[in-house]
Design a protein around this motif. Structure first.
Motif, short mmCIF file in Angstrom:
data_model
loop_
_atom_site.label_atom_id
_atom_site.label_comp_id
_atom_site.label_asym_id
_atom_site.label_seq_id
_atom_site.Cartn_x
_atom_site.Cartn_y
_atom_site.Cartn_z
N ALA A 67 3.20 -6.47 -3.49
CA ALA A 67 3.40 -7.90 -3.76
C ALA A 67 3.45 -8.68 -2.45
CB ALA A 67 4.69 -8.10 -4.56
N ASN A 68 4.11 -8.11 -1.46
CA ASN A 68 4.25 -8.81 -0.18
C ASN A 68 2.91 -8.92 0.55
OD1 ASN A 68 6.28 -10.01 1.63
ND2 ASN A 68 5.58 -8.44 3.06
N ALA A 69 2.02 -7.96 0.37
CA ALA A 69 0.70 -8.03 0.99
C ALA A 69 -0.07 -9.26 0.47
CB ALA A 69 -0.09 -6.76 0.72
N ILE A 70 0.06 -9.53 -0.82
CA ILE A 70 -0.60 -10.71 -1.38
C ILE A 70 0.09 -11.97 -0.89
CG2 ILE A 70 -1.10 -11.95 -3.52
CD1 ILE A 70 -1.55 -9.27 -4.87
N LYS A 71 1.41 -11.93 -0.80
CA LYS A 71 2.15 -13.08 -0.25
C LYS A 71 1.67 -13.40 1.16
CE LYS A 71 6.94 -14.64 0.55
NZ LYS A 71 6.93 -15.00 1.97
N GLU A 72 1.53 -12.39 2.00
CA GLU A 72 1.07 -12.60 3.37
C GLU A 72 -0.36 -13.15 3.39
OE1 GLU A 72 1.67 -8.82 5.21
OE2 GLU A 72 3.78 -9.24 5.70
N VAL A 82 -7.14 -7.17 -9.55
CA VAL A 82 -6.38 -6.95 -8.33
C VAL A 82 -5.59 -5.64 -8.51
CG1 VAL A 82 -4.66 -7.84 -6.72
CG2 VAL A 82 -6.20 -9.42 -7.90
N ASN A 83 -6.19 -4.56 -8.06
CA ASN A 83 -5.59 -3.22 -8.14
C ASN A 83 -5.64 -2.58 -6.76
OD1 ASN A 83 -7.35 -3.63 -10.92
ND2 ASN A 83 -5.30 -2.90 -11.29
N PHE A 84 -4.84 -1.54 -6.57
CA PHE A 84 -4.58 -1.05 -5.22
C PHE A 84 -4.99 0.41 -5.04
CE2 PHE A 84 -2.08 -4.77 -5.67
CZ PHE A 84 -1.87 -5.29 -4.41
N ILE A 85 -5.25 0.76 -3.79
CA ILE A 85 -5.50 2.16 -3.42
C ILE A 85 -4.21 2.95 -3.63
CG2 ILE A 85 -6.10 3.71 -1.51
CD1 ILE A 85 -7.67 1.36 -0.29
N GLY A 86 -4.29 4.14 -4.16
CA GLY A 86 -3.12 4.96 -4.42
C GLY A 86 -2.26 5.16 -3.19
N GLY A 87 -0.95 4.90 -3.30
CA GLY A 87 -0.03 5.11 -2.19
C GLY A 87 -0.09 4.07 -1.10
N ARG A 88 -0.87 2.98 -1.31
CA ARG A 88 -1.03 2.00 -0.24
C ARG A 88 -0.88 0.58 -0.79
NH1 ARG A 88 -6.21 3.26 3.35
NH2 ARG A 88 -4.92 2.17 4.87
N HIS A 89 -0.64 -0.36 0.14
CA HIS A 89 -0.51 -1.76 -0.26
C HIS A 89 -1.80 -2.53 0.01
CE1 HIS A 89 0.84 -1.66 4.02
NE2 HIS A 89 0.23 -2.83 4.10
N ILE A 90 -2.91 -1.81 0.03
CA ILE A 90 -4.23 -2.41 0.25
C ILE A 90 -4.95 -2.51 -1.09
CG2 ILE A 90 -6.47 -2.12 1.38
CD1 ILE A 90 -4.95 -0.56 3.58
N TRP A 91 -5.37 -3.71 -1.47
CA TRP A 91 -6.05 -3.86 -2.75
C TRP A 91 -7.52 -3.50 -2.63
CZ3 TRP A 91 -3.70 -8.21 -0.42
CH2 TRP A 91 -4.56 -9.10 0.20
N LEU A 92 -8.11 -3.14 -3.76
CA LEU A 92 -9.52 -2.78 -3.80
C LEU A 92 -10.38 -4.03 -3.57
CD1 LEU A 92 -9.32 -0.43 -6.91
CD2 LEU A 92 -9.58 0.27 -4.53
N GLU A 137 -8.05 8.41 -13.86
CA GLU A 137 -8.00 7.49 -12.73
C GLU A 137 -7.97 6.04 -13.19
OE1 GLU A 137 -7.66 5.78 -9.17
OE2 GLU A 137 -7.38 7.91 -9.62
N GLU A 138 -8.63 5.72 -14.27
CA GLU A 138 -8.62 4.35 -14.78
C GLU A 138 -7.21 3.91 -15.14
OE1 GLU A 138 -10.53 1.69 -18.46
OE2 GLU A 138 -11.01 3.83 -18.25
N ASP A 139 -6.43 4.85 -15.71
CA ASP A 139 -5.04 4.54 -16.05
C ASP A 139 -4.22 4.31 -14.79
OD1 ASP A 139 -5.80 5.02 -18.68
OD2 ASP A 139 -5.03 7.08 -18.67
N PHE A 140 -4.39 5.18 -13.80
CA PHE A 140 -3.66 5.02 -12.53
C PHE A 140 -3.95 3.65 -11.93
CE2 PHE A 140 -4.38 9.84 -12.04
CZ PHE A 140 -3.27 10.12 -12.81
N SER A 141 -5.22 3.28 -11.89
CA SER A 141 -5.63 2.02 -11.28
C SER A 141 -5.04 0.82 -12.00
CB SER A 141 -7.16 1.93 -11.26
OG SER A 141 -7.59 0.76 -10.59
N LYS A 142 -5.01 0.86 -13.32
CA LYS A 142 -4.45 -0.26 -14.09
C LYS A 142 -2.98 -0.49 -13.75
CE LYS A 142 -7.45 -0.02 -18.19
NZ LYS A 142 -7.49 0.31 -19.64
N ASN A 143 -2.24 0.58 -13.48
CA ASN A 143 -0.82 0.45 -13.20
C ASN A 143 -0.53 0.04 -11.75
OD1 ASN A 143 -0.05 1.06 -15.80
ND2 ASN A 143 0.19 3.25 -15.41
N ARG A 144 -1.49 0.22 -10.86
CA ARG A 144 -1.32 -0.20 -9.45
C ARG A 144 -1.72 -1.67 -9.35
NH1 ARG A 144 -5.11 4.61 -8.08
NH2 ARG A 144 -3.70 6.42 -8.05
N ARG A 145 -0.79 -2.56 -9.64
CA ARG A 145 -1.15 -3.95 -9.82
C ARG A 145 -0.02 -4.87 -9.35
NH1 ARG A 145 1.69 -2.22 -14.05
NH2 ARG A 145 2.76 -3.75 -15.37
#
Length: 272
Positions: A221-226, A159-169, A256-264
């Motif tokens: 976090a709130n996107a997953i809650k919703e 469960v990782n997210f698009i950069g700058g957004r609350h939309i998960w991949l 990019e792999e590092d960025f993606s891991k932290n967007r969680r």
């Protein structure tokens, strides 16, 4: 005071960065005695550190006025630290953010007070090429609920997210559907969803490009809650919080792999 210094030092050895904040009275840039004590603790740290200082305001007053007030608050902290710190600590930057990057709404006096603050980001000086890995948590799906302990933290794998957004991949869809199923099967379980970001080290939190707010870790976090609420899970069973950039899995990010891991988003068991 000594205990506080030890706790800060231990935190810096387990994390790449830490944050401490001091708070101000309405319309004031004067440090309180409690704030001075907290800054005294920071100045006594012996490891090689960099401090970055950011002043903030609530929404009262004009943008220009609050910009100046936030700068005055930041410089008050900087001036106090400058008298105290040794050669091992570098004051890297001092910035007033005004009221443009609120991380709390202003619906109550308590929340307005939390916006009247200066944040001090504490970075440990890293060796060239050094990479620090944060704590890796077990998957939420690796244990039965009966085997988990309340207050334990777990990862939500994939469960990782698009950069700058609350939309998960898209790869996160199956995982979140599985999470909803577990919560349906265990109606007494309550959880906290803790959002994280990558890369934005000039703010506590990142900008949500869709909402134009500076609380990206929370909106993730709130996107997953919703989503879970849409699956029939009561909102009273789910708490969403933002952890900003302070707990990276990989620091500093180099690819990019590092960025993606932290967007969680991670999950904490509150009740079972």
């Amino acid at each position: 005071m000594r205990i506080l210094i030890i706790l800060i030092f231990l935190g810096l050895n387990s994390k790449a960065q830490m944050l401490t904040s001091v708070y101000f009275d309405y319309n004031s840039a004067r440090l309180s005695r409690d704030s001075e004590k907290k800054l005294d603790s920071l100045s006594r740290l012996n490891t090689m550190l960099k401090f970055r200082i950011f002043g903030n305001c609530d929404v009262s007053g004009t943008s220009d006025y609050n910009k100046k007030l936030s700068e005055n608050r930041a410089h008050a902290v900087s001036a106090y630290l400058q008298k105290k710190i040794g050669r091992n600590i570098e004051l890297q930057s001092v910035t007033g953010l005004g009221k443009e990057k609120q991380i709390n709404d202003n619906s109550t006096e308590e929340l307005r007070r939390k916006n009247r603050r200066v944040d001090v980001f504490i970075d440990r000086v890293m060796a060239p090429g050094e990479i620090r890995a944060g704590k890796a948590f077990a998957s939420f799906f690796s244990k039965k609920i009966s085997e988990m302990k309340v207050k334990d933290t777990f990862s939500l794998p994939d469960v990782n997210f698009i950069g700058g957004r609350h939309i998960w991949l898209p790869k996160g869809n199956k995982v979140l559907a599985q999470l909803a199923g577990i919560l349906k099967d265990h109606p007494s379980v309550e959880v906290e969803l803790q959002g994280h970001i990558c890369c934005d080290y000039d703010n506590f939190d990142g900008e949500d490009l869709d909402l134009k707010t500076f609380n990206l870790s929370f909106t993730r976090a709130n996107a997953i809650k919703e989503f879970l609420e849409q699956q029939g899970i009561s909102p009273s069973r789910i708490k969403a919080t933002g952890q900003g950039h302070l707990n990276p899995v990989v620091y500093p990010e180099r690819k990019e792999e590092d960025f993606s891991k932290n967007r969680r988003v991670e999950i904490v068991l509150l009740k079972k």
